[in-house]
Write an enzyme that holds these catalytic residues in place. Structure first.
Site, short mmCIF file in Angstrom:
data_model
loop_
_atom_site.label_atom_id
_atom_site.label_comp_id
_atom_site.label_asym_id
_atom_site.label_seq_id
_atom_site.Cartn_x
_atom_site.Cartn_y
_atom_site.Cartn_z
N GLY A 9 3.20 -1.55 4.28
CA GLY A 9 2.12 -2.41 4.77
C GLY A 9 2.28 -3.89 4.45
N GLY A 10 3.47 -4.34 4.11
CA GLY A 10 3.65 -5.73 3.69
C GLY A 10 3.12 -6.75 4.70
N GLY A 11 3.53 -6.60 5.95
CA GLY A 11 3.11 -7.57 6.98
C GLY A 11 1.59 -7.56 7.17
N SER A 12 0.99 -6.38 7.12
CA SER A 12 -0.46 -6.27 7.29
C SER A 12 -1.19 -6.91 6.11
CB SER A 12 -0.88 -4.80 7.38
OG SER A 12 -0.21 -4.17 8.43
N LYS A 67 0.84 -1.21 0.00
CA LYS A 67 0.00 0.00 0.00
C LYS A 67 0.86 1.24 0.00
CE LYS A 67 0.65 1.26 4.59
NZ LYS A 67 1.17 2.45 5.19
N PRO A 94 9.46 -4.60 0.63
CA PRO A 94 10.42 -4.34 1.71
C PRO A 94 9.73 -4.35 3.08
CG PRO A 94 10.70 -2.74 -0.05
CD PRO A 94 9.48 -3.54 -0.40
N VAL A 95 10.49 -4.84 4.08
CA VAL A 95 9.95 -5.02 5.43
C VAL A 95 10.18 -3.74 6.25
CG1 VAL A 95 10.33 -6.35 7.55
CG2 VAL A 95 10.42 -7.50 5.32
N ASP A 142 -3.37 -1.50 9.77
CA ASP A 142 -3.53 -1.47 8.31
C ASP A 142 -4.27 -2.69 7.75
OD1 ASP A 142 -2.26 0.96 7.74
OD2 ASP A 142 -0.27 0.04 7.76
N ALA A 152 8.82 -0.81 6.14
CA ALA A 152 9.14 0.22 5.16
C ALA A 152 8.02 1.25 4.97
CB ALA A 152 9.44 -0.44 3.81
N GLY A 153 6.88 1.05 5.66
CA GLY A 153 5.74 1.95 5.44
C GLY A 153 4.89 1.52 4.26
O1 C5P Z 1 -1.28 -1.38 14.55
P1 C5P Z 1 0.16 -1.43 14.22
O2 C5P Z 1 0.85 -2.67 14.67
O3 C5P Z 1 0.45 -1.09 12.80
O4 C5P Z 1 0.81 -0.23 15.04
C1 C5P Z 1 2.11 -0.23 15.57
C2 C5P Z 1 2.18 0.85 16.65
O5 C5P Z 1 2.04 2.16 16.10
C3 C5P Z 1 1.07 0.75 17.67
O6 C5P Z 1 1.41 -0.12 18.73
C4 C5P Z 1 0.92 2.18 18.15
O7 C5P Z 1 1.90 2.46 19.12
C5 C5P Z 1 1.23 2.99 16.93
N1 C5P Z 1 0.02 3.40 16.18
C6 C5P Z 1 -0.71 4.49 16.64
N2 C5P Z 1 -1.83 4.86 15.95
C7 C5P Z 1 -2.22 4.21 14.83
C8 C5P Z 1 -1.48 3.12 14.35
C9 C5P Z 1 -0.35 2.74 15.06
O8 C5P Z 1 -0.37 5.11 17.66
N3 C5P Z 1 -3.32 4.61 14.18
#
Ligand code: C5P
Length: 350
Positions: free
Chosen positions: A117-120, A18, A111-112, A155, A114-115
């Protein structure tokens, strides 16, 4: 498909990356997560996930393509967590079917950390692929699947929904948006080899590394409105300059990884187009009207990196790739989704 065939044929999914075109932080929720307003789109670059019933007991995961990065132990991988959560939800719901252990093969191409969203995306693909492998695809309403998804990560609901979307809340509110009309726009992705943790970036934002309130929100709302009203691809690409600065996390990412700041500036000078940041970074993106234009830019960037004209320190060399934004509609061959079904060959290859 007969039951016996279903049991031996792996279910194969493509899990797309994404891109956050905009990312506004609109507040902090009671649960500590930040509330977002983000226009997110799926990309053609995708991981590939194959799931097959396992002969041994216990779900297993084999990952390839991520040998140079630390992706943590398999037990913590979102694919296995997604399979476990989906099995638990089936049991809670009293789904009357054998739910055998699954052997998962994940080929990482995105890429891991990396922003992108691969894992999601892998997790969303694993939810639907597991249901498919167990032959219980229809066991859940979309809302139940979305709740499994949001418990796995912010994500994941976006990927489960598929397609262009406005994402709000911590990520659980997904409103589909029509993709622009016309040829699929392309992007150049440049991911410096610096792993950036999403949690660290949000913590830095919460600690004060942030722009003034509302900086990205107006642009994000405007883009979502224009897309909802119907937009051409050409007009969309013209908006690149506005989107590239509409990321409230950019200063927090810069605080976590300061080397990104001069690198982003140098990349902008090289490609002479607006450069944006996807999510919490470090992936930088440049929008192009066609794949040919994005590929030409990738050649220029790779040459500059090789010549030392685009310096960046990192654990690995930067990942550079041109890819299309998926503009297909549900049902079309380029459909984005919770893992696009991939053509299956007897050995599970595509
Ligand atoms: O949900 P995800 O694992 O992607 O988020 C990683 C960390 O980023 C969360 O534990 C939280 O600290 C922060 N986060 C947040 N607000 C979001 C998404 C993520 O504060 N909307």
């Amino acid at each position: 498909m007969t039951d016996s065939l279903r049991r031996v044929t792996p279910v194969v999914r493509l899990a797309p990356a994404k891109l956050n075109l905009t990312l506004a932080i609109v507040g902090r929720q009671e649960d500590g997560f930040h509330a977002l307003h983000s226009v997110i789109v799926p990309l053609e670059i995708a991981d590939r996930l194959a799931l097959a019933p396992a002969f041994a007991s216990g779900d297993r995961l084999h990952v390839t393509g991520a040998e140079t990065v630390d992706i943590g132990p398999p037990a913590r991988n979102l694919v296995l967590r997604a399979i476990a959560a989906t099995r638990a939800a089936c049991r809670e719901r009293g789904v009357d079917a054998a739910l055998p252990s699954l052997a998962a093969r994940l080929e990482k191409r995105i890429p891991v950390a990396a922003g992108l969203g691969g894992g999601s995306s892998d997790a969303a693909a694993a939810i639907t692929a597991a249901l498919d492998a167990w032959g219980v695809e229809g066991a859940f309403a979309a809302a139940d699947l979305a709740s499994i998804a949001s418990n796995l990560g912010s994500d994941v609901p976006f990927f489960l929904a598929g397609g262009w979307a406005l994402v709000e809340g911590r990520g659980e509110r997904v409103t589909s948006l029509p993709a622009p009309r016309g040829p699929a726009p392309a992007v150049l992705l440049v991911t410096p080899g610096i792993g950036v943790s999403t949690a660290a970036v949000f913590a830095s934002f919460a600690g004060g590394a942030r722009p003034g309130p509302g900086a990205a929100l107006a642009s994000s709302r405007h883009l979502a409105g224009e897309l909802a009203a119907g937009m051409t691809a050409a007009r969309f690409v013209e908006r690149a300059g506005i989107m590239a600065v509409a990321n409230d996390l950019a200063s927090a990412t810069a605080a976590v990884a300061p080397a990104l700041v001069p690198f982003r500036r140098a990349l902008g000078r090289l490609v002479r187009r607006p450069v944006g940041q996807s999510g919490s970074g470090p992936t930088l993106w440049v929008l192009y009207p066609s794949m040919a234009a994005a590929e030409a830019a990738a050649v220029v960037v790779r040459a500059a990196l090789a010549a030392g004209d685009l310096p960046i320190s990192g654990e690995r060399p930067p990942f550079v790739c041109a890819t299309r934004i998926i503009v297909g509609h549900p049902g079309s061959s380029s459909e984005a989704g919770p893992g696009r079904p991939a053509e299956i060959t007897p050995d599970g290859g595509t």
